[in-house]
Structure formats: C-alpha cells, structure tokens
Design an enzyme around this catalytic site. Structure first.
Site, mmCIF file in Angstrom:
data_model
loop_
_atom_site.group_PDB
_atom_site.id
_atom_site.type_symbol
_atom_site.label_atom_id
_atom_site.label_comp_id
_atom_site.label_asym_id
_atom_site.label_seq_id
_atom_site.Cartn_x
_atom_site.Cartn_y
_atom_site.Cartn_z
ATOM 1 C CB CYS A 142 22.289 -84.268 -88.548
ATOM 2 S SG CYS A 142 21.209 -84.343 -90.276
ATOM 3 C CG HIS A 235 19.014 -85.610 -86.221
ATOM 4 N ND1 HIS A 235 19.774 -84.690 -85.587
ATOM 5 C CD2 HIS A 235 18.831 -85.519 -87.738
ATOM 6 C CE1 HIS A 235 19.826 -83.928 -86.456
ATOM 7 N NE2 HIS A 235 19.089 -83.874 -86.967
ATOM 8 C CD GLU A 237 20.741 -85.203 -82.195
ATOM 9 O OE1 GLU A 237 19.579 -84.290 -82.727
ATOM 10 O OE2 GLU A 237 21.234 -86.647 -82.128
#
Length: 309
Positions: A142, A235, A237
């Site tokens: 990001c 993102h 994750e």
C-alpha cells in the site's frame, strides 16, 4: 515448517488459536536448519493487528522463517507503548550490519502528506537504500509500495477525490510470472487508500512491470527487475473486519466515508462482510517467499547482495 517468533509475542497466541504453525524461540534454537531471515518494517499504528495479519500469511509456507520486527527510531508511536516496541522491535541501527533474505514494508496512514513531510521519511529512505544490497527481496504494501516506487523510480502519487475502500476485482497482465503462479484469471484484493499511482508512469520505466490491475482500483501488483522488488498497492493481508473497522472509525470522526465497495452483503454495513480474497492473499505471500526469497537467496546469507556489488 513454522515461523519463529519471540516466546511471549502476543500475536503468537492468536496465530496458534487459528492452527497457524508457530515455533516459539526456545524450541527453534534446538533445530539445525538454515531458516529464512525476514525483516518486517511495521509502519501501521495498529502494530499487533498488523503483526497477526502478516505472520498468518507467512506461516503458510513450508519454510522455517525467523521474524525480525523493525520500528522507526525517528517516529513516536501513539497507539502502542514504547515498552512493547523496546521488547519486540529492533531499530535500524541494531540490524543495519546484518543481511536478510526478505523484507516487508507495510502501509502507513500518511498518504495525504507529501513524502518529504513524513517525519520518518529520511530514515525510511536510508532503509530502502540499504535494502538494495542487504536484502534479497523486498515486498512493499500500500503506502509502502507508493513510497518505494517514488524513492527507487521517481513514480509520483496522485490524490483521489474520494477514499478508495473496498474489495476490487483484478485481472492478470502477465501470466507466466512466478509471483502469481496458481492465481485465477480474476482475483479480489482489498484496497484502502487516499492516493493512487498511474499505470502510464510505471509503463514508461522498462524495469517495472504491472502484473495485475483493476478497472476500479487501478494498478494492483508491480514487480521490478531490481533486487526482486514487489509492490502491492492493496492490502491482501487484511482481516475480514478490517475495512469495517476503518469505515466505523472514519464515520465516528465525522468524515462521511463511503461504504466499502463489494464488501458488505447487499451493501449493508449491518451485515457481516464476506471474505473473498484470503486464498489469493495466501498464495501471493507463499509465492513471494518461495520464488522471490527462497529460490533466489544464497545459502550463506552473508552473500546476499554480493552479486550486485
């Protein structure tokens, strides 16, 4: 094989409750194996949550991984105690003479600030410069991806009229790239940001390659021929509830946020979000570890970077 973490790192209990294979430091010292050394520069204010999210994905690899958490010495964290940072995190001065197989640089909530005005920008530039010759491969996430593209290649960021928040469909531009081996033709990835980078700017640099992009969210994944760098603008994750938390936080602050796109069933924030990105997130991190770190790193970690000198 597991990820190795400090015996009392709080993220360990959360990961073990999910059946993620975690090896505590005490047990790992009894094994005779060459583990991968991974440095995580955690720029997020939610340190523990980010640790869990990233370690969960790293823990799905068959490799044994030693984790080193890195903080910025020139920045005062407001959401975590200095005692916690002193106990579990290194400063750059403490690790700069070491070599690492891989490094992850997270996002940070500073997109609306010019790079040079971020209080730790000079320190971050020093770390990114150091990484070229001391880290085999770096994964940028990001804002970390935007910062890395700007520092290493002069790629600017552009402000957006409205925050990009939600789950967006991405398509593959390059299908024989090991990083996305096993991916479907279309995959989802969360985005949460106020700025963007331009595909046209990236395409002007022959050393950068756009691997995946989205009609709505723009550039998704970029790779570089330099030092095995990978830039992920979203993102992957994120947990199931992360975007919901950010939406509620921004609403409480009176920022009038838009409901995250393609996230809540029927676009209703009262409904629990559906996770539609986790499998590809796991594959992305596993492929990075395998093809960009393990397959490319020298057996003697002290040889990292020597071929570039």
């Amino acid at each position: 094989m597991p990820i190795k973490i400090p015996d009392d790192l709080p993220a360990g209990d959360a990961l073990e409750s999910e059946n993620i294979f975690v090896m505590r430091e005490g047990r790992a010292t009894t094994q005779d194996i060459r583990p991968m050394e991974i440095l995580i520069l955690n720029l997020m204010p939610t340190k523990i949550e980010t640790e869990i999210q990233i370690l969960r994905l790293l823990g799905n690899s068959p490799l044994q991984i030693n984790i080193f958490l890195l903080q910025m010495a020139t920045h005062e964290s407001k959401n975590i105690s200095q005692e916690y940072l002193d106990k579990f995190y290194y400063t750059f001065d403490e690790i700069k003479d070491r070599k690492f197989d891989g490094m992850i640089i997270t996002g940070a909530p500073v997109e609306n600030i010019e790079y040079e005005d971020v209080d730790y920008w000079n320190e971050l530039c020093g770390i990114m410069d150091w990484s070229v010759d001391n880290v085999n491969s770096t994964l940028f996430i990001c804002w970390g991806a935007q910062a890395g593209l700007y520092y290493h290649y002069g790629i600017p960021k552009y402000p957006m009229k409205k925050k990009m928040s939600g789950i967006f469909r991405h398509t593959l531009n390059i299908r024989d790239e090991p990083l996305i081996r096993g991916f479907d033709d279309i995959f989802n990835m969360p985005h949460s940001r106020h700025t963007e980078i331009s595909a046209a700017d990236i395409n002007r640099n022959p050393r950068l390659h756009i691997i995946a992009e989205s009609k709505e969210a723009g550039v998704g994944i970029v790779t570089s021929e330099r030092a095995g760098q990978v830039f992920v603008t979203g993102h992957s994750e994120y947990d199931a509830e992360t975007l919901a938390y950010e939406y509620e936080r921004d609403a409480d602050r009176g920022l009038d946020p838009s409901i995250p796109s393609n996230y809540f069933p029927n676009n209703d924030p009262h409904n629990d979000p559906l996770v539609t990105w986790r499998a590809h997130a796991t594959l992305l991190f596993t492929n990075w570890l395998n093809y960009y770190v393990y397959q490319r790193t020298p057996y003697d970690i002290n040889d990292v970077g020597r071929e570039k000198q």
